[in-house]
Design an enzyme around this catalytic site. Structure first.
Site, mmCIF file in Angstrom:
data_model
loop_
_atom_site.group_PDB
_atom_site.id
_atom_site.type_symbol
_atom_site.label_atom_id
_atom_site.label_comp_id
_atom_site.label_asym_id
_atom_site.label_seq_id
_atom_site.Cartn_x
_atom_site.Cartn_y
_atom_site.Cartn_z
ATOM 1 N N HIS A 1 -5.633 -0.914 6.474
ATOM 2 C CA HIS A 1 -5.652 -0.392 7.853
ATOM 3 C C HIS A 1 -6.445 -1.291 8.818
ATOM 4 O O HIS A 1 -5.857 -1.945 9.647
ATOM 5 C CB HIS A 1 -6.158 1.060 7.961
ATOM 6 C CG HIS A 1 -5.371 2.043 7.181
ATOM 7 N ND1 HIS A 1 -4.028 2.237 7.401
ATOM 8 C CD2 HIS A 1 -5.719 2.867 6.150
ATOM 9 C CE1 HIS A 1 -3.589 3.171 6.564
ATOM 10 N NE2 HIS A 1 -4.589 3.552 5.789
ATOM 11 N N GLN B 1 2.866 11.203 -1.806
ATOM 12 C CA GLN B 1 2.849 11.726 -0.433
ATOM 13 C C GLN B 1 4.254 11.827 0.169
ATOM 14 O O GLN B 1 4.443 12.409 1.233
ATOM 15 C CB GLN B 1 1.911 10.887 0.442
ATOM 16 C CG GLN B 1 0.452 11.046 0.004
ATOM 17 C CD GLN B 1 -0.539 10.270 0.847
ATOM 18 O OE1 GLN B 1 -0.196 9.736 1.890
ATOM 19 N NE2 GLN B 1 -1.779 10.197 0.376
ATOM 20 N N TYR C 1 -4.959 7.646 -6.933
ATOM 21 C CA TYR C 1 -6.233 8.367 -7.075
ATOM 22 C C TYR C 1 -6.094 9.773 -7.649
ATOM 23 O O TYR C 1 -7.045 10.554 -7.627
ATOM 24 C CB TYR C 1 -7.007 8.387 -5.750
ATOM 25 C CG TYR C 1 -6.287 8.961 -4.554
ATOM 26 C CD1 TYR C 1 -6.263 10.328 -4.329
ATOM 27 C CD2 TYR C 1 -5.652 8.118 -3.645
ATOM 28 C CE1 TYR C 1 -5.627 10.855 -3.219
ATOM 29 C CE2 TYR C 1 -5.003 8.637 -2.531
ATOM 30 C CZ TYR C 1 -4.995 10.003 -2.322
ATOM 31 O OH TYR C 1 -4.359 10.514 -1.218
ATOM 32 N N ARG D 1 -16.356 6.049 2.643
ATOM 33 C CA ARG D 1 -16.657 7.482 2.665
ATOM 34 C C ARG D 1 -16.775 8.032 1.254
ATOM 35 O O ARG D 1 -17.666 8.799 0.936
ATOM 36 C CB ARG D 1 -15.506 8.258 3.342
ATOM 37 C CG ARG D 1 -15.426 8.163 4.836
ATOM 38 C CD ARG D 1 -14.234 8.982 5.347
ATOM 39 N NE ARG D 1 -13.004 8.199 5.379
ATOM 40 C CZ ARG D 1 -11.857 8.567 4.834
ATOM 41 N NH1 ARG D 1 -11.764 9.703 4.174
ATOM 42 N NH2 ARG D 1 -10.787 7.795 4.925
ATOM 43 N N GLU E 1 -9.724 3.444 9.200
ATOM 44 C CA GLU E 1 -8.469 4.047 9.647
ATOM 45 C C GLU E 1 -8.718 5.018 10.793
ATOM 46 O O GLU E 1 -7.909 5.141 11.705
ATOM 47 C CB GLU E 1 -7.773 4.777 8.483
ATOM 48 C CG GLU E 1 -6.434 5.405 8.884
ATOM 49 C CD GLU E 1 -5.709 6.086 7.742
ATOM 50 O OE1 GLU E 1 -6.302 6.222 6.659
ATOM 51 O OE2 GLU E 1 -4.539 6.470 7.934
ATOM 52 N N ASP F 1 2.423 3.296 2.741
ATOM 53 C CA ASP F 1 1.325 4.260 2.698
ATOM 54 C C ASP F 1 1.790 5.695 2.441
ATOM 55 O O ASP F 1 2.077 6.050 1.309
ATOM 56 C CB ASP F 1 0.512 4.122 3.999
ATOM 57 C CG ASP F 1 -0.829 4.841 3.955
ATOM 58 O OD1 ASP F 1 -1.146 5.437 2.915
ATOM 59 O OD2 ASP F 1 -1.566 4.810 4.963
ATOM 60 N N HIS G 1 0.839 -1.206 0.000
ATOM 61 C CA HIS G 1 0.000 0.000 0.000
ATOM 62 C C HIS G 1 0.871 1.252 0.000
ATOM 63 O O HIS G 1 1.546 1.554 0.984
ATOM 64 C CB HIS G 1 -0.928 0.010 1.221
ATOM 65 C CG HIS G 1 -1.902 1.154 1.199
ATOM 66 N ND1 HIS G 1 -2.959 1.198 0.307
ATOM 67 C CD2 HIS G 1 -1.979 2.293 1.928
ATOM 68 C CE1 HIS G 1 -3.646 2.308 0.502
ATOM 69 N NE2 HIS G 1 -3.068 2.998 1.477
ATOM 70 N N ARG H 1 -4.717 15.630 6.242
ATOM 71 C CA ARG H 1 -5.301 15.362 4.932
ATOM 72 C C ARG H 1 -5.417 16.657 4.121
ATOM 73 O O ARG H 1 -5.173 16.656 2.902
ATOM 74 C CB ARG H 1 -6.679 14.701 5.095
ATOM 75 C CG ARG H 1 -7.216 14.128 3.801
ATOM 76 C CD ARG H 1 -8.558 13.462 3.997
ATOM 77 N NE ARG H 1 -9.621 14.436 4.240
ATOM 78 C CZ ARG H 1 -10.908 14.212 3.985
ATOM 79 N NH1 ARG H 1 -11.301 13.043 3.496
ATOM 80 N NH2 ARG H 1 -11.814 15.122 4.227
ATOM 81 N N HIS I 1 -9.508 1.394 1.560
ATOM 82 C CA HIS I 1 -9.199 1.905 2.907
ATOM 83 C C HIS I 1 -10.360 1.576 3.835
ATOM 84 O O HIS I 1 -11.524 1.821 3.486
ATOM 85 C CB HIS I 1 -9.055 3.429 2.887
ATOM 86 C CG HIS I 1 -7.824 3.939 2.207
ATOM 87 N ND1 HIS I 1 -7.864 4.812 1.153
ATOM 88 C CD2 HIS I 1 -6.508 3.735 2.454
ATOM 89 C CE1 HIS I 1 -6.632 5.133 0.771
ATOM 90 N NE2 HIS I 1 -5.779 4.486 1.547
#
Ligand SMILES: [Zn+2]
Length: 449
Positions: free
Chosen positions: A277, A65, A124, A216, A243, A328, A60, A85, A240
């Site tokens: 997660h 990031q 994404y 979500r 988490e 991640d 993952h 975030r 996900h």
């Protein structure tokens, strides 16, 4: 650059079937797969004072990031997950295609140097910085895949569907504009994934799967479509899950059930699915994941960095749910630290030493953690790697037995030493498909008579 794959390799110790073996030889096919593994004498390439371990699989990753490292850690910069975030969105929105390639390549190069040989990239970022589709809708996925190949890494590109800002939102928020897939919803998205997979069909280092960002961000009817596509095509589906406690609370309020249960109702839990997660998953959710023969990917360094909580790893393992590991957010890129934290977070949580590896595996925590970090990830990504056996890709790490970190380790204690006490300094070389990818220059350490 095409490097010749040696016909056979050996080392002082080779990790096979849950332990380190002496006098073990791997015979390789020219396309970079292992043809045969077993006792033998002599080989074309001999790694002296070294052990071969299957390449670590990073199940993952969000490569981009990597730009956040150090930047969200200053006092007051991001006191919780949700403010982190917001900072991550700002970083994502600042990257054009070339910058995305550069940061991804740097992250992947760091992975290869740390002993990773394959990555599952949960991708994404789809649209341009203004939220408009690129003429080729897979422009950014293409750059990420190229970055992995240029760094020497095998990649499973998990194209992620993302359609709303939260369980009670109809649409994405403005700062999420780049996450939108093609116009036409989940059906158009899946056609695009099939086109992208077809584009890479001739490149064995690249596989393509899908991700649903989370309960979500994806409607139940879209989750159902993604799960059906994954089951039909046999390609991986990652999601996900749990988490943050807020995700659980929002889901219960809107749907009257927890995220793992909602996913179960949508048919998500199949043998091709991996929950990422599961930090706050309860027993019923874990039972649903176990019934579907699905997997769970824990990301201990990121979960620690973000203050997410500690995944219930031994409850997961006791149900027979296979675990795997991911870097991640790239707060750290170190498969040894992921293994060690998985085990030691559990020891801290339960206040006992035999919390995870020793409790669930007769072979001991070392072999258990190495298998989680290698075979576990490869299975989650649907890639025939993660073990040094026939039919698998010839992906391995050359571990430097001369390194002071490993002084005193022998065939009996090396697995525990690597999983609980080592770090990337012991990685002398990394090989993918029978070809050395780290270090890039100079002669390989294997002697070629
Ligand atoms: Zn993630």
């Amino acid at each position: 650059v095409t490097a010749a794959v040696p016909r056979s390799v050996t080392a002082e110790l080779v990790y096979a079937d849950g332990g380190f073996r002496a006098g073990w030889v791997l015979e390789l096919a020219p396309e970079g797969r292992i043809r045969r593994a077993g006792p033998g004498r002599g080989a074309e390439a001999v790694f002296r004072d070294a052990a071969l371990v299957p390449g670590f699989v990073n199940a993952h990753s969000h490569a981009f990031q990597r730009v956040l490292r150090g930047r969200t850690a200053r006092a007051g910069a991001a006191p919780d997950f949700w403010s982190w975030r917001a900072a991550m969105y700002a970083a994502a929105n600042a990257l054009d295609a070339d910058a995305l390639y550069e940061v991804s390549r740097a992250a992947f190069a760091e992975m290869v140097a740390a002993g990773y040989t394959a990555v599952g990239e949960f991708h994404y970022l789809h649209r341009d910085p203004d939220g408009q589709p690129y003429p080729d809708p897979h422009t950014l996925a293409e750059r990420v895949v190229r970055a992995a190949l240029d760094a020497g890494l095998r990649i499973a590109l998990l194209d992620a569907f993302y359609e709303r800002a939260g369980v009670d939102a109809d649409d994405l928020a403005p700062e999420q504009r780049r996450f939108r897939g093609p116009d036409g919803g989940v059906d158009a998205f899946l056609s695009g994934v099939e086109e992208f997979a077809e584009r890479w069909r001739g490149e064995p280092r690249v596989t393509v799967g899908v991700a649903a960002h989370s309960v979500r961000a994806v409607r139940p009817e879209s989750l159902r479509a993604l799960a059906a596509w994954s089951a039909r095509s046999g390609r991986p589906l990652h999601l996900h899950l749990d988490e943050q406690r807020r995700e659980v609370e929002d889901c219960v309020r809107t749907y009257g059930c927890r995220p793992g249960e909602l996913a179960a109702r949508c048919g998500v839990w199949t043998a091709y699915a991996t929950a990422v997660h599961a930090t706050h998953a309860d027993g019923d959710e874990l039972d649903a994941i176990a019934r579907g023969r699905s997997r769970i990917c824990v990301c201990p360094t990121t979960e620690a960095d973000l203050g997410d909580g500690i995944a219930p790893a031994s409850e997961i393992a006791r149900r027979g749910i296979p675990l795997c590991l991911g870097s991640d957010s790239q707060a750290r890129i170190d498969p040894f630290e992921e293994m060690r934290r998985l085990e030691q977070h559990e020891r801290l949580r339960l206040e006992r030493r035999d919390a995870l590896g020793a409790a669930v595996s007769r072979r001991g925590p070392g072999a258990y953690l190495i298998d989680v970090a290698t075979e576990g990830g490869a299975s989650s990504l649907g890639v025939p790697a993660g073990a040094l056996g026939p039919g698998r890709w010839a992906d391995w790490v050359v571990v430097d037995l001369d390194h002071p970190v490993l002084a005193g380790a022998d065939a009996e204690t090396l697995a525990e030493t690597l999983a609980l006490a080592a770090d990337p300094r012991v990685v002398r070389e990394t090989w993918v498909g029978g070809v050395r990818v780290f270090p890039r220059a100079g002669p390989a350490s294997g002697s070629h008579p």
